[in-house]
Design a protein around this motif. Structure first.
Motif, PDB file in Angstrom:
ATOM      1  N   LEU A   7       0.825  -1.203   0.000  1.00  0.00           N
ATOM      2  CA  LEU A   7       0.000   0.000   0.000  1.00  0.00           C
ATOM      3  C   LEU A   7       0.862   1.257   0.000  1.00  0.00           C
ATOM      4  CD1 LEU A   7      -2.776  -0.966   2.585  1.00  0.00           C
ATOM      5  CD2 LEU A   7      -2.891  -1.070   0.093  1.00  0.00           C
ATOM      6  N   LYS A   8       1.876   1.249   0.838  1.00  0.00           N
ATOM      7  CA  LYS A   8       2.771   2.411   0.920  1.00  0.00           C
ATOM      8  C   LYS A   8       3.483   2.632  -0.415  1.00  0.00           C
ATOM      9  CE  LYS A   8       6.608   4.408   3.494  1.00  0.00           C
ATOM     10  NZ  LYS A   8       7.508   4.277   4.626  1.00  0.00           N
ATOM     11  N   ALA A   9       3.992   1.564  -1.012  1.00  0.00           N
ATOM     12  CA  ALA A   9       4.704   1.689  -2.290  1.00  0.00           C
ATOM     13  C   ALA A   9       3.777   2.225  -3.374  1.00  0.00           C
ATOM     14  CB  ALA A   9       5.287   0.341  -2.692  1.00  0.00           C
ATOM     15  N   CYS A  10       2.550   1.753  -3.407  1.00  0.00           N
ATOM     16  CA  CYS A  10       1.587   2.239  -4.401  1.00  0.00           C
ATOM     17  C   CYS A  10       1.275   3.714  -4.182  1.00  0.00           C
ATOM     18  CB  CYS A  10       0.301   1.415  -4.338  1.00  0.00           C
ATOM     19  SG  CYS A  10       0.477  -0.280  -4.911  1.00  0.00           S
ATOM     20  N   ARG A  11       1.087   4.101  -2.924  1.00  0.00           N
ATOM     21  CA  ARG A  11       0.785   5.505  -2.609  1.00  0.00           C
ATOM     22  C   ARG A  11       1.941   6.399  -3.002  1.00  0.00           C
ATOM     23  NH1 ARG A  11       2.475   8.571   1.144  1.00  0.00           N
ATOM     24  NH2 ARG A  11       3.235   6.946   2.543  1.00  0.00           N
ATOM     25  N   GLU A  12       3.149   6.000  -2.639  1.00  0.00           N
ATOM     26  CA  GLU A  12       4.322   6.819  -2.953  1.00  0.00           C
ATOM     27  C   GLU A  12       4.562   6.891  -4.456  1.00  0.00           C
ATOM     28  OE1 GLU A  12       7.399   5.057  -0.550  1.00  0.00           O
ATOM     29  OE2 GLU A  12       6.896   6.342   1.167  1.00  0.00           O
ATOM     30  N   ARG A  13       4.356   5.781  -5.149  1.00  0.00           N
ATOM     31  CA  ARG A  13       4.529   5.772  -6.605  1.00  0.00           C
ATOM     32  C   ARG A  13       3.549   6.727  -7.274  1.00  0.00           C
ATOM     33  NH1 ARG A  13       2.851   2.317 -11.324  1.00  0.00           N
ATOM     34  NH2 ARG A  13       1.097   1.753 -10.038  1.00  0.00           N
ATOM     35  N   ALA A  14       2.365   6.868  -6.683  1.00  0.00           N
ATOM     36  CA  ALA A  14       1.346   7.772  -7.225  1.00  0.00           C
ATOM     37  C   ALA A  14       1.598   9.224  -6.817  1.00  0.00           C
ATOM     38  CB  ALA A  14      -0.040   7.331  -6.766  1.00  0.00           C
ATOM     39  N   GLY A  15       2.570   9.446  -5.930  1.00  0.00           N
ATOM     40  CA  GLY A  15       2.876  10.802  -5.486  1.00  0.00           C
ATOM     41  C   GLY A  15       1.833  11.387  -4.551  1.00  0.00           C
ATOM     42  N   ILE A  16       1.204  10.527  -3.770  1.00  0.00           N
ATOM     43  CA  ILE A  16       0.147  10.944  -2.842  1.00  0.00           C
ATOM     44  C   ILE A  16       0.681  10.881  -1.420  1.00  0.00           C
ATOM     45  CG2 ILE A  16      -2.177  10.425  -1.983  1.00  0.00           C
ATOM     46  CD1 ILE A  16      -2.727   9.094  -4.712  1.00  0.00           C
ATOM     47  N   SER A  17       0.503  11.951  -0.665  1.00  0.00           N
ATOM     48  CA  SER A  17       0.934  11.974   0.729  1.00  0.00           C
ATOM     49  C   SER A  17      -0.058  11.180   1.590  1.00  0.00           C
ATOM     50  CB  SER A  17       1.012  13.410   1.251  1.00  0.00           C
ATOM     51  OG  SER A  17      -0.292  13.962   1.341  1.00  0.00           O
ATOM     52  N   GLN A  18       0.368  10.841   2.789  1.00  0.00           N
ATOM     53  CA  GLN A  18      -0.542  10.154   3.711  1.00  0.00           C
ATOM     54  C   GLN A  18      -1.745  11.030   4.029  1.00  0.00           C
ATOM     55  OE1 GLN A  18       1.523   8.839   7.249  1.00  0.00           O
ATOM     56  NE2 GLN A  18       2.087   6.887   6.302  1.00  0.00           N
ATOM     57  N   ILE A  19      -1.522  12.317   4.151  1.00  0.00           N
ATOM     58  CA  ILE A  19      -2.627  13.232   4.472  1.00  0.00           C
ATOM     59  C   ILE A  19      -3.639  13.265   3.334  1.00  0.00           C
ATOM     60  CG2 ILE A  19      -3.214  15.655   4.885  1.00  0.00           C
ATOM     61  CD1 ILE A  19      -0.497  15.853   6.381  1.00  0.00           C
ATOM     62  N   LYS A  20      -3.149  13.361   2.102  1.00  0.00           N
ATOM     63  CA  LYS A  20      -4.060  13.383   0.963  1.00  0.00           C
ATOM     64  C   LYS A  20      -4.789  12.047   0.834  1.00  0.00           C
ATOM     65  CE  LYS A  20      -4.498  14.438  -3.901  1.00  0.00           C
ATOM     66  NZ  LYS A  20      -3.861  14.908  -5.121  1.00  0.00           N
ATOM     67  N   MET A  21      -4.076  10.938   1.048  1.00  0.00           N
ATOM     68  CA  MET A  21      -4.718   9.617   0.988  1.00  0.00           C
ATOM     69  C   MET A  21      -5.803   9.513   2.045  1.00  0.00           C
ATOM     70  SD  MET A  21      -5.104   6.693  -0.440  1.00  0.00           S
ATOM     71  CE  MET A  21      -3.711   6.338  -1.482  1.00  0.00           C
ATOM     72  N   ALA A  22      -5.524  10.037   3.226  1.00  0.00           N
ATOM     73  CA  ALA A  22      -6.522  10.017   4.303  1.00  0.00           C
ATOM     74  C   ALA A  22      -7.775  10.774   3.878  1.00  0.00           C
ATOM     75  CB  ALA A  22      -5.928  10.622   5.571  1.00  0.00           C
ATOM     76  N   MET A  23      -7.589  11.907   3.245  1.00  0.00           N
ATOM     77  CA  MET A  23      -8.746  12.685   2.777  1.00  0.00           C
ATOM     78  C   MET A  23      -9.513  11.917   1.701  1.00  0.00           C
ATOM     79  SD  MET A  23      -7.034  16.508   2.758  1.00  0.00           S
ATOM     80  CE  MET A  23      -8.196  17.102   1.573  1.00  0.00           C
ATOM     81  N   MET A  24      -8.802  11.305   0.785  1.00  0.00           N
ATOM     82  CA  MET A  24      -9.442  10.556  -0.293  1.00  0.00           C
ATOM     83  C   MET A  24     -10.216   9.349   0.239  1.00  0.00           C
ATOM     84  SD  MET A  24      -6.222  10.690  -2.951  1.00  0.00           S
ATOM     85  CE  MET A  24      -6.924   9.695  -4.245  1.00  0.00           C
ATOM     86  N   MET A  25      -9.689   8.732   1.299  1.00  0.00           N
ATOM     87  CA  MET A  25     -10.283   7.515   1.848  1.00  0.00           C
ATOM     88  C   MET A  25     -11.250   7.812   3.008  1.00  0.00           C
ATOM     89  SD  MET A  25      -8.587   4.835   0.254  1.00  0.00           S
ATOM     90  CE  MET A  25      -8.817   3.510   1.396  1.00  0.00           C
ATOM     91  N   ASN A  26     -11.388   9.087   3.342  1.00  0.00           N
ATOM     92  CA  ASN A  26     -12.250   9.504   4.457  1.00  0.00           C
ATOM     93  C   ASN A  26     -11.811   8.838   5.768  1.00  0.00           C
ATOM     94  OD1 ASN A  26     -14.314  11.035   5.561  1.00  0.00           O
ATOM     95  ND2 ASN A  26     -15.812   9.385   5.337  1.00  0.00           N
TER      96      ASN A  26
END
Length: 83
Positions: A7-26
């Motif tokens: 999950l972390k590798a996919c998020r980082e590869r997409a250039g998404i921060s943890q904060i932005k991912m949190a917002m996207m995933m509610n």
């Protein structure tokens, strides 16, 4: 490779921060961090949405079928020129 590391590798590869991912995933940033560190179990819906938001559904499917995701990520990085 664990599900959290994937999950972390996919998020980082997409250039998404943890904060932005949190917002996207509610969710909270803390819950994203815990998922990536395998401190919380991941449910199917979260896994599906995560791979969808990071444009990594192919990697997610490969992981579910037992293909080594590290190999897939390395191949994709070579194709896209990302080091």
């Amino acid at each position: 490779m664990t599900a959290g590391a994937l999950l972390k590798a996919c998020r980082e590869r997409a250039g998404i921060s943890q904060i932005k991912m949190a917002m996207m995933m509610n969710r909270t940033q803390s819950s994203i961090s815990k998922l990536e560190k395998d401190r919380n179990p991941i449910d199917v819906e979260t896994f599906r949405d995560w791979t969808k938001f990071t444009n990594s559904m192919d990697i997610g499917i490969a992981f579910l079928y037992g293909v080594d995701p590290a190999t897939i990520l390395q191949s994709l990085m070579q194709i896209t020129g990302v080091a």
